[in-house]
Motif scaffolding. Structure first.
Motif, short mmCIF file in Angstrom:
data_model
loop_
_atom_site.label_atom_id
_atom_site.label_comp_id
_atom_site.label_asym_id
_atom_site.label_seq_id
_atom_site.Cartn_x
_atom_site.Cartn_y
_atom_site.Cartn_z
N GLY A 89 41.27 19.79 43.75
CA GLY A 89 40.21 20.79 43.77
C GLY A 89 39.92 21.38 42.41
O GLY A 89 38.77 21.67 42.07
N VAL A 90 40.97 21.56 41.62
CA VAL A 90 40.80 22.19 40.32
C VAL A 90 40.12 21.23 39.34
O VAL A 90 39.40 21.66 38.45
N VAL A 91 40.33 19.93 39.53
CA VAL A 91 39.63 18.95 38.69
C VAL A 91 38.12 19.07 38.91
O VAL A 91 37.32 19.13 37.94
N PHE A 92 37.70 19.13 40.16
CA PHE A 92 36.27 19.33 40.45
C PHE A 92 35.81 20.71 40.01
O PHE A 92 34.65 20.90 39.63
N GLU A 93 36.72 21.67 40.07
CA GLU A 93 36.42 23.04 39.61
C GLU A 93 35.99 23.04 38.15
O GLU A 93 35.08 23.79 37.76
N VAL A 94 36.65 22.21 37.34
CA VAL A 94 36.28 22.11 35.92
C VAL A 94 34.83 21.68 35.78
O VAL A 94 34.07 22.25 34.98
N GLY A 95 34.43 20.68 36.56
CA GLY A 95 33.04 20.24 36.51
C GLY A 95 32.07 21.33 36.91
O GLY A 95 30.99 21.46 36.31
N VAL A 96 32.45 22.13 37.90
CA VAL A 96 31.58 23.23 38.33
C VAL A 96 31.39 24.24 37.21
O VAL A 96 30.27 24.67 36.92
N PHE A 97 32.49 24.63 36.55
CA PHE A 97 32.37 25.62 35.48
C PHE A 97 31.53 25.11 34.31
O PHE A 97 30.84 25.88 33.66
N PHE A 98 31.59 23.80 34.05
CA PHE A 98 30.80 23.24 32.96
C PHE A 98 29.30 23.20 33.27
O PHE A 98 28.47 23.29 32.36
N THR A 99 28.95 23.06 34.55
CA THR A 99 27.55 22.81 34.90
C THR A 99 26.86 23.95 35.63
O THR A 99 25.63 23.93 35.75
N PHE A 130 36.26 28.26 45.52
CA PHE A 130 36.87 29.14 44.53
C PHE A 130 36.02 29.23 43.26
O PHE A 130 35.55 30.29 42.89
N ALA A 131 35.82 28.11 42.58
CA ALA A 131 35.15 28.14 41.26
C ALA A 131 33.71 28.62 41.37
O ALA A 131 33.31 29.55 40.67
N ALA A 132 32.93 27.99 42.23
CA ALA A 132 31.53 28.39 42.36
C ALA A 132 31.42 29.81 42.92
O ALA A 132 30.57 30.59 42.49
N PHE A 133 32.29 30.13 43.87
CA PHE A 133 32.30 31.48 44.43
C PHE A 133 32.59 32.51 43.34
O PHE A 133 31.91 33.53 43.23
N PHE A 134 33.59 32.25 42.52
CA PHE A 134 34.00 33.19 41.50
C PHE A 134 32.92 33.33 40.43
O PHE A 134 32.60 34.45 39.99
N ALA A 135 32.33 32.22 40.02
CA ALA A 135 31.27 32.27 39.02
C ALA A 135 30.06 33.04 39.55
O ALA A 135 29.45 33.83 38.83
N ALA A 136 29.72 32.80 40.82
CA ALA A 136 28.60 33.54 41.43
C ALA A 136 28.91 35.03 41.51
O ALA A 136 28.04 35.87 41.25
N ALA A 137 30.16 35.35 41.85
CA ALA A 137 30.56 36.76 41.94
C ALA A 137 30.43 37.43 40.57
O ALA A 137 29.98 38.59 40.48
N MET A 138 30.82 36.74 39.50
CA MET A 138 30.70 37.32 38.17
C MET A 138 29.23 37.56 37.80
O MET A 138 28.88 38.58 37.20
N GLN A 139 28.36 36.62 38.17
CA GLN A 139 26.93 36.80 37.90
C GLN A 139 26.37 37.99 38.66
O GLN A 139 25.60 38.79 38.12
N MET A 140 26.77 38.13 39.92
CA MET A 140 26.26 39.22 40.75
C MET A 140 26.81 40.57 40.27
O MET A 140 26.10 41.58 40.26
N LEU A 141 28.06 40.59 39.83
CA LEU A 141 28.62 41.82 39.27
C LEU A 141 27.89 42.22 37.99
O LEU A 141 27.64 43.41 37.76
N ALA A 142 27.57 41.23 37.15
CA ALA A 142 26.85 41.53 35.92
C ALA A 142 25.46 42.09 36.22
O ALA A 142 24.95 42.94 35.47
N THR A 143 24.86 41.66 37.32
CA THR A 143 23.54 42.17 37.72
C THR A 143 23.64 43.55 38.36
O THR A 143 22.88 44.46 38.02
#
Length: 400
Positions: A253-263, A312-325
């Protein structure tokens, strides 16, 4: 708040903190329950111990971010927190009697959980309006997680299998030492001054329906992870998986997580982050159902684990975007504290305790099905309270 060319983002320094923090978490999350089993602790005691990890998230992030916000030099508190994390972790190097393991876990987890929300705010002060670049820095945490999960799984297997997981604290100690070094190398992008009235403005934002829905949806997602973070290694061991295979499952899962964070930055430039939050919740719903129903089917488990990239990865990245907004500027630290404290903290401790209670029914199946139900509830809330109103508002603007 855009950084000028004279104030470049210190990508290496920022990335190093995520690298060492999540590398240590890569040892703690999959293998700590095996370490506790090797110490002779029961399933009930392990669920309480892992519940402590989440329980400290209820108070540690908000306490630490509040102290840092009131300080003339908030960076000190990041450094103090990492030093105390290292010192308190040393307790696990000792042959502590089981009753002493619980207070040792409380103190260590308090400081370990305290520092990351503050560091998230440090990263955002450097990124400013370029918050979509967050994934390119955070991805180093995923790389550290992968390296440690695979490497430590091999080392534990090479030293006799799960029964030799008592070596884990010695293996983790250098990672916490490097985290201290990184904390002293980092600082905020600019001087932060305490702002009067931040607290009242913060709670006014929290009371907005879409913001409340965001925190509750994040809470349900974390609640759904309770069986996974607490007992997944024990669950897989029960179904006959070797520790090295277990390391592979954690890593996929974390390997795919890396791809999510990059894109994922490209997604956020085109779509609202709430849609990615919804996708993540739906993926967790399907993932926990598959884990409950097909634990002995390795291909299914590999696909289910790959969904970690979304859950996890996409959820966390989305949460950071929403918190910044939702919480711009100085309010972001308070938002980080609430996300970690309520959603991750309360959701995590309840998830671990519920998993412990459900585990005895059928060795995990019911617990993971319950996790699937929690994620589904979060997905429905996200769709009807956040994404659908945004879609309707966009259609009204288009029509006008």
């Amino acid at each position: 708040m855009t950084l000028s060319p004279r104030d470049p983002v210190p990508v290496t320094r920022l990335s190093s903190f995520y690298l060492f923090y999540y590398a240590a978490l890569g040892a703690f999350t999959p293998y700590w329950s095996l370490f506790l089993t090797a110490r002779g602790m029961s399933v009930t005691a392990i669920s309480v111990m892992m519940g402590i990890w989440y329980a400290t998230r209820i108070v540690a992030p908000t306490t630490w971010t509040s102290i840092a916000a009131a300080s003339s030099r908030p960076i000190r508190w990041l450094r103090v927190g990492t030093v105390l994390t290292l010192i308190t972790f040393c307790a696990f190097l000792l042959p502590l009697p089981e009753p002493w393991m619980f207070p040792a876990m409380v103190v260590f987890c308090f400081f370990y959980n305290a520092v990351m929300p503050q560091f998230e705010s440090i990263t955002l002060t450097h990124l400013g309006n370029d918050s979509h670049r967050y994934g390119l820095i955070r991805v180093w945490g995923s790389l550290g997680f992968i390296a440690v999960v695979m490497g430590f799984g091999w080392l534990i297997d090479g030293n006799g299998g799960p029964g030799h997981a008592h070596l884990l604290p010695w293996m983790m100690l250098p990672l916490f030492a490097l985290l201290v070094v990184s904390a002293f190398a980092n600082d905020y992008a600019r001087d932060l001054h305490r702002a009067h009235g931040d607290a009242s403005g913060f709670w006014q934002i929290v009371r907005k329906p879409q913001v409340l829905a965001f925190f509750v949806a994040a809470f349900m997602e974390q609640l759904s992870f309770g069986p996974y973070y607490t007992f997944f290694s024990v669950y897989m061991d029960h179904h006959g998986y070797a520790t090295s295979t277990l390391g592979l499952l954690w890593t996929v899962g974390v390997v795919f997580e890396v791809g999510v964070f990059f894109t994922i930055g490209r997604f956020f430039r085109r779509f609202d982050a709430s849609w990615m939050l919804l996708i993540a919740l739906v993926s967790s719903t399907l993932r926990w159902a598959a884990t409950a129903l097909y634990p002995e089917n390795l291909p299914v488990m590999l696909v289910a684990q790959s969904a970690h990239a979304l859950g996890f990865a996409a959820f966390f990245a989305a949460a950071m975007q929403m918190l910044a907004t939702y919480f711009p500027g100085r309010l972001n630290g308070h938002g980080q504290g609430l996300l970690y404290g309520f959603s991750s903290g309360v959701g995590g401790v309840l998830g671990a305790l519920i998993a412990g209670q459900l585990w005895t029914i059928d060795q995990g199946r019911t617990a993971f099905l319950a996790g699937s139900g929690f994620a589904l509830a979060g997905a429905l809330l996200c769709f009807f309270a956040i994404s659908l109103p945004l879609l309707r508002a966009a259609r009204r603007r288009h029509a006008s």
